[in-house]
Structure formats: C-alpha cells, structure tokens
Design a protein around this motif. Structure first.
Motif, PDB file in Angstrom:
ATOM      1  N   CYS B 229      16.652  39.680  21.941  1.00  0.00           N
ATOM      2  CA  CYS B 229      17.107  41.048  22.241  1.00  0.00           C
ATOM      3  C   CYS B 229      17.920  41.594  21.086  1.00  0.00           C
ATOM      4  CB  CYS B 229      17.928  41.082  23.530  1.00  0.00           C
ATOM      5  SG  CYS B 229      19.399  40.055  23.487  1.00  0.00           S
ATOM      6  N   ASP B 230      18.086  42.893  21.072  1.00  0.00           N
ATOM      7  CA  ASP B 230      18.955  43.556  20.113  1.00  0.00           C
ATOM      8  C   ASP B 230      20.400  43.134  20.387  1.00  0.00           C
ATOM      9  OD1 ASP B 230      19.032  46.197  18.224  1.00  0.00           O
ATOM     10  OD2 ASP B 230      20.790  46.127  19.519  1.00  0.00           O
ATOM     11  N   GLY B 231      21.207  43.064  19.335  1.00  0.00           N
ATOM     12  CA  GLY B 231      22.591  42.630  19.477  1.00  0.00           C
ATOM     13  C   GLY B 231      23.422  43.491  20.421  1.00  0.00           C
ATOM     14  N   PHE B 232      23.069  44.752  20.551  1.00  0.00           N
ATOM     15  CA  PHE B 232      23.817  45.631  21.455  1.00  0.00           C
ATOM     16  C   PHE B 232      23.613  45.166  22.898  1.00  0.00           C
ATOM     17  CE2 PHE B 232      24.846  49.303  24.011  1.00  0.00           C
ATOM     18  CZ  PHE B 232      25.861  49.939  23.317  1.00  0.00           C
ATOM     19  N   VAL B 233      22.376  44.874  23.232  1.00  0.00           N
ATOM     20  CA  VAL B 233      22.050  44.442  24.587  1.00  0.00           C
ATOM     21  C   VAL B 233      22.572  43.016  24.835  1.00  0.00           C
ATOM     22  CG1 VAL B 233      20.179  44.087  26.242  1.00  0.00           C
ATOM     23  CG2 VAL B 233      20.018  45.914  24.563  1.00  0.00           C
ATOM     24  N   GLY B 234      22.339  42.140  23.864  1.00  0.00           N
ATOM     25  CA  GLY B 234      22.765  40.742  24.008  1.00  0.00           C
ATOM     26  C   GLY B 234      24.267  40.622  24.165  1.00  0.00           C
ATOM     27  N   ASN B 235      25.001  41.427  23.419  1.00  0.00           N
ATOM     28  CA  ASN B 235      26.452  41.392  23.516  1.00  0.00           C
ATOM     29  C   ASN B 235      26.912  41.889  24.881  1.00  0.00           C
ATOM     30  OD1 ASN B 235      29.310  42.839  22.875  1.00  0.00           O
ATOM     31  ND2 ASN B 235      28.977  41.065  21.558  1.00  0.00           N
ATOM     32  N   THR B 236      26.247  42.919  25.381  1.00  0.00           N
ATOM     33  CA  THR B 236      26.582  43.451  26.700  1.00  0.00           C
ATOM     34  C   THR B 236      26.301  42.407  27.785  1.00  0.00           C
ATOM     35  OG1 THR B 236      26.132  45.702  25.968  1.00  0.00           O
ATOM     36  CG2 THR B 236      26.085  45.320  28.340  1.00  0.00           C
ATOM     37  N   VAL B 237      25.160  41.742  27.681  1.00  0.00           N
ATOM     38  CA  VAL B 237      24.801  40.683  28.643  1.00  0.00           C
ATOM     39  C   VAL B 237      25.871  39.595  28.651  1.00  0.00           C
ATOM     40  CG1 VAL B 237      23.192  38.752  29.018  1.00  0.00           C
ATOM     41  CG2 VAL B 237      22.308  41.059  28.603  1.00  0.00           C
ATOM     42  N   LEU B 238      26.256  39.165  27.460  1.00  0.00           N
ATOM     43  CA  LEU B 238      27.211  38.065  27.334  1.00  0.00           C
ATOM     44  C   LEU B 238      28.579  38.452  27.895  1.00  0.00           C
ATOM     45  CD1 LEU B 238      26.497  35.401  25.974  1.00  0.00           C
ATOM     46  CD2 LEU B 238      27.814  36.155  23.994  1.00  0.00           C
ATOM     47  N   LYS B 239      29.026  39.653  27.549  1.00  0.00           N
ATOM     48  CA  LYS B 239      30.350  40.083  28.015  1.00  0.00           C
ATOM     49  C   LYS B 239      30.343  40.357  29.512  1.00  0.00           C
ATOM     50  CE  LYS B 239      32.289  41.742  23.698  1.00  0.00           C
ATOM     51  NZ  LYS B 239      32.245  42.863  22.751  1.00  0.00           N
ATOM     52  N   MET B 240      29.222  40.870  30.005  1.00  0.00           N
ATOM     53  CA  MET B 240      29.111  41.099  31.449  1.00  0.00           C
ATOM     54  C   MET B 240      29.193  39.757  32.185  1.00  0.00           C
ATOM     55  SD  MET B 240      26.025  43.033  33.421  1.00  0.00           S
ATOM     56  CE  MET B 240      25.573  42.542  35.098  1.00  0.00           C
ATOM     57  N   ALA B 241      28.532  38.747  31.643  1.00  0.00           N
ATOM     58  CA  ALA B 241      28.581  37.424  32.260  1.00  0.00           C
ATOM     59  C   ALA B 241      30.014  36.893  32.272  1.00  0.00           C
ATOM     60  CB  ALA B 241      27.663  36.459  31.522  1.00  0.00           C
ATOM     61  N   GLU B 242      30.726  37.090  31.173  1.00  0.00           N
ATOM     62  CA  GLU B 242      32.131  36.669  31.099  1.00  0.00           C
ATOM     63  C   GLU B 242      32.962  37.376  32.156  1.00  0.00           C
ATOM     64  OE1 GLU B 242      32.662  35.934  26.277  1.00  0.00           O
ATOM     65  OE2 GLU B 242      34.120  37.152  27.350  1.00  0.00           O
ATOM     66  N   GLY B 243      32.732  38.688  32.258  1.00  0.00           N
ATOM     67  CA  GLY B 243      33.492  39.489  33.222  1.00  0.00           C
ATOM     68  C   GLY B 243      33.230  39.034  34.647  1.00  0.00           C
ATOM     69  N   LEU B 244      31.968  38.791  34.967  1.00  0.00           N
ATOM     70  CA  LEU B 244      31.637  38.356  36.331  1.00  0.00           C
ATOM     71  C   LEU B 244      32.167  36.951  36.591  1.00  0.00           C
ATOM     72  CD1 LEU B 244      28.042  39.820  36.693  1.00  0.00           C
ATOM     73  CD2 LEU B 244      30.103  40.535  37.928  1.00  0.00           C
ATOM     74  N   TYR B 245      32.138  36.112  35.561  1.00  0.00           N
ATOM     75  CA  TYR B 245      32.720  34.778  35.710  1.00  0.00           C
ATOM     76  C   TYR B 245      34.188  34.898  36.113  1.00  0.00           C
ATOM     77  CZ  TYR B 245      35.217  30.603  34.433  1.00  0.00           C
ATOM     78  OH  TYR B 245      36.073  29.528  34.470  1.00  0.00           O
ATOM     79  N   ARG B 246      34.906  35.771  35.404  1.00  0.00           N
ATOM     80  CA  ARG B 246      36.337  35.939  35.668  1.00  0.00           C
ATOM     81  C   ARG B 246      36.592  36.468  37.078  1.00  0.00           C
ATOM     82  NH1 ARG B 246      37.558  39.554  31.399  1.00  0.00           N
ATOM     83  NH2 ARG B 246      36.883  38.355  29.597  1.00  0.00           N
ATOM     84  N   ILE B 247      35.811  37.477  37.475  1.00  0.00           N
ATOM     85  CA  ILE B 247      35.971  38.052  38.812  1.00  0.00           C
ATOM     86  C   ILE B 247      35.681  36.992  39.873  1.00  0.00           C
ATOM     87  CG2 ILE B 247      34.935  39.667  40.471  1.00  0.00           C
ATOM     88  CD1 ILE B 247      34.464  41.576  38.069  1.00  0.00           C
ATOM     89  N   ASN B 248      34.590  36.279  39.656  1.00  0.00           N
ATOM     90  CA  ASN B 248      34.177  35.241  40.595  1.00  0.00           C
ATOM     91  C   ASN B 248      35.267  34.184  40.758  1.00  0.00           C
ATOM     92  OD1 ASN B 248      31.803  34.719  42.151  1.00  0.00           O
ATOM     93  ND2 ASN B 248      31.582  32.813  40.999  1.00  0.00           N
ATOM     94  N   LYS B 249      35.845  33.804  39.622  1.00  0.00           N
ATOM     95  CA  LYS B 249      36.880  32.763  39.647  1.00  0.00           C
ATOM     96  C   LYS B 249      38.129  33.277  40.371  1.00  0.00           C
ATOM     97  CE  LYS B 249      39.209  29.455  36.708  1.00  0.00           C
ATOM     98  NZ  LYS B 249      39.626  29.111  35.353  1.00  0.00           N
ATOM     99  N   ALA B 250      38.519  34.524  40.047  1.00  0.00           N
ATOM    100  CA  ALA B 250      39.716  35.100  40.672  1.00  0.00           C
ATOM    101  C   ALA B 250      39.541  35.201  42.183  1.00  0.00           C
ATOM    102  CB  ALA B 250      39.991  36.481  40.077  1.00  0.00           C
ATOM    103  N   MET B 251      38.278  35.336  42.619  1.00  0.00           N
ATOM    104  CA  MET B 251      38.028  35.451  44.055  1.00  0.00           C
ATOM    105  C   MET B 251      37.815  34.090  44.706  1.00  0.00           C
ATOM    106  SD  MET B 251      35.833  38.914  44.506  1.00  0.00           S
ATOM    107  CE  MET B 251      36.662  40.495  44.245  1.00  0.00           C
ATOM    108  N   GLY B 252      38.021  33.067  43.930  1.00  0.00           N
ATOM    109  CA  GLY B 252      37.940  31.722  44.505  1.00  0.00           C
ATOM    110  C   GLY B 252      36.543  31.146  44.561  1.00  0.00           C
ATOM    111  N   GLY B 253      35.569  31.920  44.059  1.00  0.00           N
ATOM    112  CA  GLY B 253      34.206  31.406  44.027  1.00  0.00           C
ATOM    113  C   GLY B 253      34.059  30.443  42.861  1.00  0.00           C
ATOM    114  N   GLY B 254      33.122  29.577  42.917  1.00  0.00           N
ATOM    115  CA  GLY B 254      32.934  28.679  41.780  1.00  0.00           C
ATOM    116  C   GLY B 254      31.994  27.557  42.128  1.00  0.00           C
ATOM    117  N   ASN B 255      31.160  27.214  41.204  1.00  0.00           N
ATOM    118  CA  ASN B 255      30.272  26.071  41.358  1.00  0.00           C
ATOM    119  C   ASN B 255      29.806  25.706  39.962  1.00  0.00           C
ATOM    120  OD1 ASN B 255      28.112  27.850  40.682  1.00  0.00           O
ATOM    121  ND2 ASN B 255      28.061  28.532  42.804  1.00  0.00           N
ATOM    122  N   SER B 256      28.938  24.718  39.869  1.00  0.00           N
ATOM    123  CA  SER B 256      28.582  24.202  38.549  1.00  0.00           C
ATOM    124  C   SER B 256      27.922  25.279  37.689  1.00  0.00           C
ATOM    125  CB  SER B 256      27.665  22.995  38.702  1.00  0.00           C
ATOM    126  OG  SER B 256      26.507  23.383  39.413  1.00  0.00           O
TER     127      SER B 256
END
Lengths: 320, 320
Positions: B229-256
């Motif tokens: 993918c283009d770096g603009f899209v890839g960077n957005t995908v990666l940062k979105m994943a980071e953001g959702l990881y953080r939200i998920n963790k803050a909400m007590g969700g988590g798995n492997s």
C-alpha cells in the motif's frame, strides 16, 4: 405528516428483516411520522401478519421488481422502472416522501441520489459518510468512506463543511471539531492531497477546523467530531474496523465500544450533498439495524440537513 | 562473528531500557553473534552494572552525542558526527557491524539508510514495513507504512517483490501471498494509483500475486502474507491499530491477538531496499521490545535479505 420511505426489498434478509425492523420502529418514531414501505405488497403483508402488526399502520407502495446485488446499478435503475428503489426515488424526487432508506444495492442508491434527487447546487461531489464510535462516548463522523477516490482538495474541503453541518444539526454537536485525517499532526505533514486540503480547510471560517488527526485518534474522540478523508482511506478505515470487530468477537472479546462497531446493527450511512435525505444500510442489516436506520432517517429529515446544506452552498464558487 | 549494532542512546527510555533489552537478548542470540552498543560508555556501563552484567559481554563503541527527537534529522546526522546514530551508520557502511537498530530518531535513521548505506541499485524508493498480527496466527507484512506517500505504481509494484523476498527469507513463508490493499476485491476497483499498480503486480512473475485485499482482511490472515500500500494508507492502518489497541486495553479487553498488536513490545520495523539491515524501533520501546528488535536484526542479517534484494533488483529496468 412526515413520511419516511423504506425499501422493503433491499438487503440480504429482505423482506423479513426490513419489515420486522419497520415494526420495531413504529413505537419509536414521532406521532406525526409515517413509515412508507416500498415493495412486494403480498410479501410485506405476510410478514406484518406474522408479526401481528396491522398493515394500516404503514403506507405501502406496491412495486413488482427488485434491483439485485448482481445487477448493473445504472442500467437496472432505468430498466427496472417498477423496482422498489426506482419507485422510492421517484416518490422522493416528487416530495411524496421526505427521506428514503435502503439496505439494498448501494450502487442503485447512488444512481438514484445523483440522477433522481441530484447533487445540491455548489456541491462538487456528494459523499457517503459513516458514524464511528469513540472511546469518549459520542460518535464521530468520517467522510468520505468510499464514494470518491482521488478527491481533489476542493472536494475534501467541502466535506469539512458538509460534515460540520451534519454533526451540528443531526448529532447536536455545537461547533463540531473538524479534522483532516493525516499521517502527522503538524501542518506540513502528509501527501500532496492532504497538504493542499489543509490549506483550504484552515481558511474555511464556517467550520471549527482543528488541524490534522492521525489514525490513532479516529476512535479516541479526543481530537475530532468530523474527520475528513479521501474515500480510499475512509473505506479502508471502515473495513478495517469491521474486520477487527469480527476478529475481536470471534475471540470472545467484547464491550460497549466494540458493540457500537457492529456494522450489522449500525443504522446506515447518509448520502450527503444531495437534495433529499438518503440513507444506505449495510446489506446484512438485522431488523434492529433497519429500525436504527428508520430512526436516523427520521432524525435527518427533522434536522433539516438538506435545507442547511443548500443554504451553505448556494454561493459556492468551486465548480468542477 | 556476526555483529549486531544497537544504538544505546535512542528512544524515550534510553539508555536504561535499551541496555536492559540488550542484556535480555544476550542469552537468545546465537553463540557467534555479538551485540555492539553505540553510546555513552559510562552510562552504558552503569546500567550493565546495575543489571549485574559484565561489560565484556558486549562491544561498546563510545560516542559523545545524541540526535534528539527535536533535531532536524539530516542536519543533525551531519553536525553530530559523534552521535550514536551517525557513528553506527559509519560502522555499518564499512561492514564493521552487519546490521544496525535504533529506537531513536526515525528521521536520522532514514538519513543514515539513504546516505550512508544507500538504496540498493534498481530499487526506486526504499520502504519501511511493519509486521502485523493476524487471527490466523502468523504475521503479515504491511508496506509501505509511512516513508513514501504519493507512490508511483512502479514503486508499489517493487514493494510487492521486496515484501515477498522478506517474507520468504526472514519469516520463512513459502511463496508468500502478495496482495494489493484496495477498496474492493475486483480487479477494476480502486483509485488511479491502485488500478495502475494492479496491472504491474499481475505481470510480476517472481511473486505470488493474489489480487486485492480489503481493509477487513488485513488482520484476518486469510488473504495475504504481504500487503502492499501507499505510505499514507499504511501509516493510517498502523496508527489506527495502535489506537484501537490502546482503547481495547483501557477497556479491559485483551487477548493474544491484541497483545501482539502492542507496539511497545514489537521489535521494530525494517528499512527494506537499502544495502544493509536497518531496523527502526518505536520511541517508547520497552526493554522487551529492544530485545525483540535485537533478535529480529540478527534474523534479518542471517537470512541474507540484503543480498537477495540486491540480486533481485540488479537487472531492474525501472528508474526514477
């Protein structure tokens, strides 16, 4: 009487889920709202009977054809003149209904939006948007989510204004924070498109432009209420969220944040920038999703978004 | 002796976390591998002493300067000639170390990659990639994730080959499935860039091109091992994943699956298409992340990725 048009034949579980959803919505819409069902009258009545709901609680416009997912949208819209979608748009264009919603062919819904109700004068390109849940509790509006790729900066700048008007009038957010989805927070970051769009958005005095938002904050709610992006990126964001929702669910994870991500329950995405409220639902919409879609169509009609957009763009200088 | 260079001064928690990570890696690297630390000798030795680890288990190259996050990468790379990153790249260019990793200034790491070790002949634009976890268990490689935006189709097509070689040699995936990130599965879907890229990828016989992959399947593992993918899209995908990881963790969700998304623990992203292994870590890398980064640097060196890429591109006809 406010008339909410609903395509009873569109979607993977039509007409059952659609009519069931309409029944669910009956007690939730205002007393002076009426749901108008477009579709196979016998089938609609059969579902209503099974639900124990009297048919006279709805207006039913009998149609005999259905635009299928495999049909060519533009050709089918014309050729199937008696399809639920084509007839629905006819009613909408004539003002016989005040908004139209369908979980059927997205392509045909777009054809109807562009050629039956038509873009608002001054709007370069209408857009489809999506409400996304945020950790802050209230949803954010993401646009465009797949209708327009290779957007010119002028088109994206208009989405800032369109999204701001929608968020203010339908979501009730005062001075919504409008941000540009970008790969850095700083003004100079991004690709050619986002840099040029930034320049336009920052001079748009009718919106509360807060700068760039990175992918990490789409769902945090910390930066923006309205997020502007090219349809290629917005569609990827939306589908990625769907994919992660599914993975999360399969792994047994789940909470209110993720449940709000459930596209099967989300009530559809508005087409913005055309001369009437049009809402497109997910093909796999459940009865619950259809109910939400009916209610959001009602809300969009009552908020007077179309008139506000017409007003905002009447002196627009951009032309294509 | 295989020499793994590590910048001891780069990252939010340097030098403590870096040196601690290097100590963690000591027992995991091969007997004939040696970790070479670049940085403030006294500080490095102080951390080693606190860890109860003998300094002679490492090579230490004493440097006196540090390129800070606020520094202009290109200017600082030259002006701070005795910085850990500049000295590290000097060693790498001379072959005194066989790979170099840092959680410090990404900009300076890119300057070193481009001007000290230089792009591989035939590669139009080097790229940074990221391993993403998938529900299928094995990771997928996403590239580009932010180095190059507005990519020409020829650049993206090369990323297909680069990613395929990396996935095969470092990840050990036979005939990796290479897909183009797009907004529809069908060949004709997408924006101008993705349509043109599709045409090039489908004629590239050295890769197993499987067509388009939508955002919903980036993390499913069902479609692709290498996602272009283009770096603009890839960077957005990666940062979105980071953001959702953080939200998920803050909400007590988590798995492997989600834990594998934890960017604090992921061992860095390789710069691909330059004449030596270079790995860039997240600024907030923990000791554990540094340990992973050292191991993935070792793996990249041993897999001989650089030589394979040099071989693959030596007759490349694309030029900029």
């Amino acid at each position: 009487m406010l008339k909410i048009g609903l395509d009873a034949m569109g979607g993977d579980f039509a007409p059952e889920a659609i009519v069931q959803g309409a029944v669910l919505a009956l007690d939730k819409v205002a007393a002076d709202s009426r749901i108008v069902l477009f579709g196979d009258e016998a089938k609609i009545k059969a579902v209503l009977e099974a639900e124990g709901c009297s048919a006279d609680r709805f207006d039913i416009v009998a149609t005999t054809e259905v635009i299928e997912m495999g049909d060519h949208p533009a050709k089918a819209f014309q050729a199937k003149a008696n399809s639920s979608i084509t007839v629905g748009f006819g009613y909408l264009a004539k003002g016989l209904i005040h908004g139209f919603a369908s979980a059927g062919s997205t392509g045909a819904m777009m054809v109807g939006s562009m050629y039956a109700v038509k873009p608002i004068e001054g709007v370069i390109r209408p857009t489809i948007s999506s409400l996304v849940p945020t950790a802050a509790g209230r949803p954010a509006l993401l646009l465009d989510v797949g209708l327009n790729v290779d957007c010119k900066p002028e088109v994206l700048a208009q989405y800032g204004l369109i999204g701001s008007i929608y968020a203010e009038s339908v979501l009730g957010i005062e001075r919504p924070r409008v941000a540009l989805l970008n790969i850095g927070e700083e003004e100079a970051k991004g690709n050619a498109q986002s840099k040029a769009t930034y320049e336009l958005l920052k001079t748009e005095e009718r919106i509360n432009f807060v700068g760039n938002v990175e992918g990490s904050h789409i769902f945090s709610g910390k930066v923006a209420d309205v997020i502007v992006c090219d349809g290629f990126v917005g569609n990827t964001v939306l589908k990625m969220a769907e994919g992660l929702y599914r993975i999360n669910k399969a792994m047994g994870g789940g909470n209110s944040f993720w449940e709000a991500m459930n596209y099967e329950h989300v009530g559809g995405t508005p087409v913005l920038g055309v001369n009437a409220p049009v809402i497109i639902g997910h093909g796999c919409s459940s009865a619950q999703a259809i109910c939400s879609m009916v209610l959001s169509t009602e809300q969009t009609i009552r908020a007077g978004v179309t008139a506000r957009l017409q007003q905002a763009f009447k002196n627009e200088q951009f032309t294509e």
